[in-house]
Design a protein around this motif. Structure first.
Motif: not given
Ligand SMILES: CC(C)(COP(=O)(O)OP(=O)(O)OC[C@H]1O[C@@H](n2cnc3c(N)ncnc32)[C@H](O)[C@@H]1OP(=O)(O)O)[C@@H](O)C(=O)NCCC(=O)NCCS
Length: 186
Positions: A28-45
């Motif tokens: 849903t959101f990888a195209g609109d966010n940096s890989p760093e922000d995405m990975n951080k969110y996936l790992d935490e949430e």
């Protein structure tokens, strides 16, 4: 007619829940966010520890949408103190409805939503609410066509990026067990 099923997720389904959560959020959101922000969110949430705790929370329920035993989407719904905001005893929060992209427009999203509505009506709450990213136009349209109206905004943090979520709600008439007609305003 495609035979989608909705089934309650149990603590034994932790691995499957983690997999579908990560895949659908990324899709849903990888195209609109940096890989760093995405990975951080996936790992935490979507860490096993966090999901395991949520699966055992009696004020949270998860449901899978399946097709021939393949998990293709899920719903996360929160009650009382487990709502991410408001924490109103007379409300329930749809925190997430996520479906694999291949199944958009094919009904599992609607079936997961109907499950949430059924639970909210059973609980006799006054309204259902949710937060949705302001640029997520497909989801906003989906909720609008189901009668939701915008009532506020809040901050959502994706990794280190501050984003704005629109908060939407649907009033319920628990005397008649139906959706209130004043929701059609939007
Ligand atoms: C939100 C979601 C569950 C909805 O399920 P869906 O099967 O896609 O929903 P539908 O196809 O029934 O409805 C989407 C509507 O948005 C419309 N739409 C699609 N792209 C759009 C856009 N860019 N702008 C406005 N409307 C759009 C579709 O035409 C459809 O409307 P219609 O039925 O009137 O034609 C699904 O899209 C999803 O899982 N998205 C990713 C996760 C997400 O964003 N979840 C919401 C936050 S919790």
């Amino acid at each position: 007619m495609t035979n989608f099923q909705i089934k309650r997720v149990t603590p034994n389904d932790l691995d499957e829940l983690q997999t579908i959560s990560r895949i659908t959020f990324h899709e849903t959101f990888a195209g609109d966010n940096s890989p760093e922000d995405m990975n951080k969110y996936l790992d935490e949430e979507f860490s096993a520890g966090k999901l395991n705790k949520e699966l055992k929370d009696r004020n949270t329920q998860f449901y899978f949408a399946t097709l021939k035993n393949k998990i293709i989407g899920y719903l996360k719904i929160n009650f009382g103190p487990s709502q991410t905001e408001l924490q109103n005893e007379n409300a329930v929060e749809i925190e997430r409805i996520y479906v694999l992209k291949a199944y958009y427009g094919k009904n599992p999203g609607q079936l997961l939503y109907q499950k949430a509505l059924e639970i909210a009506l059973q609980k006799k709450v006054d309204f259902i609410w949710l937060g949705v990213w302001e640029h997520n136009l497909r989801a906003i349209h989906f909720y609008k066509k189901n009668g939701f109206v915008a009532f506020d905004k809040h901050l959502f943090k994706l990794g280190d990026d501050d984003q704005t979520d629109i908060m939407m709600k649907l009033s319920l008439d628990h005397k008649t067990g139906s959706v209130n007609s004043d929701n059609s305003r939007s």
